[in-house]
Design an enzyme around this catalytic site. Structure first.
Site, PDB file in Angstrom:
ATOM      1  N   GLY A 106      24.804  33.575  76.689  1.00 39.37           N
ATOM      2  CA  GLY A 106      26.226  33.774  76.910  1.00 39.37           C
ATOM      3  C   GLY A 106      26.495  34.647  78.123  1.00 39.37           C
ATOM      4  N   PHE A 107      27.748  35.044  78.265  1.00 38.29           N
ATOM      5  CA  PHE A 107      28.195  35.823  79.418  1.00 38.29           C
ATOM      6  C   PHE A 107      27.457  37.156  79.519  1.00 38.29           C
ATOM      7  CE2 PHE A 107      31.726  39.018  80.388  1.00 38.29           C
ATOM      8  CZ  PHE A 107      31.334  39.164  81.705  1.00 38.29           C
ATOM      9  N   ASN A 120      22.833  29.224  69.989  1.00 40.11           N
ATOM     10  CA  ASN A 120      23.162  27.879  69.524  1.00 40.11           C
ATOM     11  C   ASN A 120      24.033  27.124  70.524  1.00 40.11           C
ATOM     12  OD1 ASN A 120      25.624  29.161  69.244  1.00 40.11           O
ATOM     13  ND2 ASN A 120      25.976  28.502  67.125  1.00 40.11           N
ATOM     14  N   ASN A 160      21.032  38.473  58.640  1.00 39.58           N
ATOM     15  CA  ASN A 160      19.720  37.904  58.960  1.00 39.58           C
ATOM     16  C   ASN A 160      18.977  38.756  59.990  1.00 39.58           C
ATOM     17  OD1 ASN A 160      19.898  35.694  57.221  1.00 39.58           O
ATOM     18  ND2 ASN A 160      20.955  34.447  58.733  1.00 39.58           N
ATOM     19  N   TYR A 194      38.102  38.019  63.578  1.00 37.88           N
ATOM     20  CA  TYR A 194      37.196  38.701  64.503  1.00 37.88           C
ATOM     21  C   TYR A 194      37.190  40.201  64.254  1.00 37.88           C
ATOM     22  CZ  TYR A 194      35.006  39.955  68.973  1.00 37.88           C
ATOM     23  OH  TYR A 194      34.174  40.457  69.939  1.00 37.88           O
ATOM     24  N   LYS A 249      33.862  42.077  62.635  1.00 39.95           N
ATOM     25  CA  LYS A 249      33.088  43.118  63.318  1.00 39.95           C
ATOM     26  C   LYS A 249      33.076  44.415  62.519  1.00 39.95           C
ATOM     27  CE  LYS A 249      31.561  41.215  67.141  1.00 39.95           C
ATOM     28  NZ  LYS A 249      30.100  41.104  67.403  1.00 39.95           N
TER      29      LYS A 249
END
Length: 495
Positions: free
Chosen positions: A129-130, A151, A276, A322, A326
């Site tokens: 990602g970024f 993913n 996980n 979100y 978090k």
């Protein structure tokens, strides 16, 4: 009398037989007594065949090499080593950081070979990602072995393709909501859709808990079995008039639960993915870093926001998948630390910009830049007086690595305290890209925070970290990246 005579005769015969056998059998030699050894076996082994002498000679040769090697290295010319690197595009006027892999000892003292930083084996979830891809760049340059798990929901292979030929880099296509077994020293957990467009697209995936999911699966199949049982036993009483009705009931239950399973995938990433990775850290004894967010503060009533502020979050709003996801991830992280003694670190990231951002992810900087390059009006929601703080991605990566390698758990605010209104940001974008760009006002989105500015005094004091790239220096680097990608995008469409 006869009986006594017979028994005495038998006894005499047995004695004679025994004597004959003893005469024919050679006498057995007594077992020789082994004298105990005067020395233990290990010492006896060393003393034989001059082994001890060879060991002492080997130690002498090795010691001579370690003593003379630094002096020899000074006599031989070596290629110049760069004194610093930044790991990203160079930014004018920005202080760069020296590499921690190259030794700091040059031309003075006798330093044994190999003294320096230990090479780490690091896993970065969301590493394509970024932010993750920039973190991978710097870890590789530091000399670490890096495993990227992604993913590709928001990540892109193009962000890490330049590492494909590097033996220290490994890419695994995997969703962190499923367990994975690895042997690593550090875990940077970045995997989660972070932009409003992505986390609102699948809000419940950003948020269903581990226990709830397992109970839900058991409940689903128990209901299906119960439906069959009702049909077989007393279907007429409960309204099941045929096997078609029973199958229709089963299909209905499965359909609704499948819909919920499709929707349950954003909190799932925050909670199950974090579970996980924490479980992996617990099993292998790795250090775990959670990238949380400034969204845990919600629409703050405290300004600027300190780490001690508990926030003002709407738990049922459109952004709560979100925000609360978090917050739950932070709770799990601290519970694993307290309950399972896992080494953890927590970073709360504020608005970040830079190359490799998604072009249309709904974040204000990427929106403004992409719209200005495409000659579209820049969209401002509300009156444009909301404030945000923007940090360049290299500053964030420096902060994450300082936190991981430090001794403090956190949470730590990682952001740039420079505060801009949306209208001020639009003016900066116009200066950099197109002074003739226009602004279009639209209705504000729900639960949009009015102010957002980090208090980074704790990071300054304990991590010796603060951002160094001002907005006007970092924005041109992002614009160049966006311009190239938009140009290639237009060429691909045949425009």
């Amino acid at each position: 009398m006869k009986l006594h005579t017979q028994s005495s005769m038998n006894h005499r015969r047995d004695e004679e037989t025994t004597m004959s056998i003893s005469q024919n059998t050679p006498p057995s030699s007594p077992k020789t007594f082994k004298h105990p050894r005067s020395l233990p076996r290990s010492i006896n082994y060393l003393l034989k065949e001059q082994r001890l002498l060879f060991i002492l000679v080997g130690i002498l040769i090795g010691s001579t090499f370690f003593i003379l090697q630094p002096s020899l290295s000074l006599l031989t010319p070596s290629s110049p080593i760069p004194q610093s690197y930044h790991g990203f595009d160079s930014v004018p006027g920005v202080i760069t950081h020296t590499s921690t892999v190259t030794t700091q000892y040059r031309g003075a003292g006798r330093v044994p070979v190999g003294i320096g930083r230990k090479r780490m084996r690091v896993v970065v979830t969301g590493g394509a990602g970024f932010v993750g891809s920039h973190l991978v760049d710097k870890l590789i340059k530091r000399g670490d072995d890096v495993i990227v798990i992604d993913n590709f929901f928001t990540g892109r292979k193009e962000n890490v393709m330049h590492h494909f030929g590097d033996h220290r880099f490994e890419l695994i296509r995997h969703d962190v909501v499923e367990p994975i077994l690895l042997e690593v020293d550090q875990i940077y957990h970045l995997a989660c859709p972070a932009s409003p467009v992505h986390y609102k697209y699948n809000p419940v995936k950003t948020i269903i808990s581990f226990v709830y999911i397992n109970i839900w699966i058991v409940f689903r199949y128990s209901l299906c079995i119960k439906a069959c049982f009702l049909f077989l036993c007393d279907g007429g009483v409960h309204g099941f008039t045929g096997i078609s009705d029973c199958l229709r009931c089963i299909f209905m239950f499965s359909f609704y639960f499948d819909v919920l399973d499709i929707l349950n995938s954003d909190y799932k990433t925050n909670v199950m993915g974090t579970l996980n990775m924490l479980g992996l850290a617990k099993r292998i004894g790795a250090r775990f870093l959670l990238t949380s967010t400034s969204e845990v503060y919600g629409d703050p009533l405290e300004h600027p926001q300190k780490e001690t502020y508990w926030g003002n979050v709407n738990p049922i709003g459109v952004r709560s998948c979100y925000d609360e996801g978090k917050r739950t991830a932070e709770t799990l992280t601290m519970d694993y630390h307290r309950g399972a003694d896992v080494e953890v670190r927590i970073a709360r990231i504020f608005n970040t910009y830079g190359p490799r951002m998604c072009l249309d992810d709904g974040r204000v900087v990427s929106n403004f830049v992409a719209q200005a390059i495409r000659k579209q009006p820049m969209t401002v929601y509300g009156d444009g007086k909301q404030t945000r703080s923007f940090q360049y991605v290299s500053d964030l990566v420096d902060g994450l690595m300082a936190l991981m390698d430090g001794e403090h758990i956190g949470p730590f605010n990682l952001g740039n305290p420079g505060e801009f209104t949306m209208l001020e940001l639009a003016e900066v974008v116009k200066e950099v890209i197109d002074p003739s760009a226009t602004i279009e006002f639209r209705a504000n989105t729900a639960d949009d925070p009015h102010k957002r500015k980090p208090d980074i005094s704790r990071a300054k004091e304990l991590l010796n970290w603060e951002p160094k790239v001002p907005l006007r220096d970092g924005l041109p680097l992002m614009v160049n990246d966006f311009r190239n990608r938009i140009l290639n995008e237009d060429e691909g469409k045949g425009n």
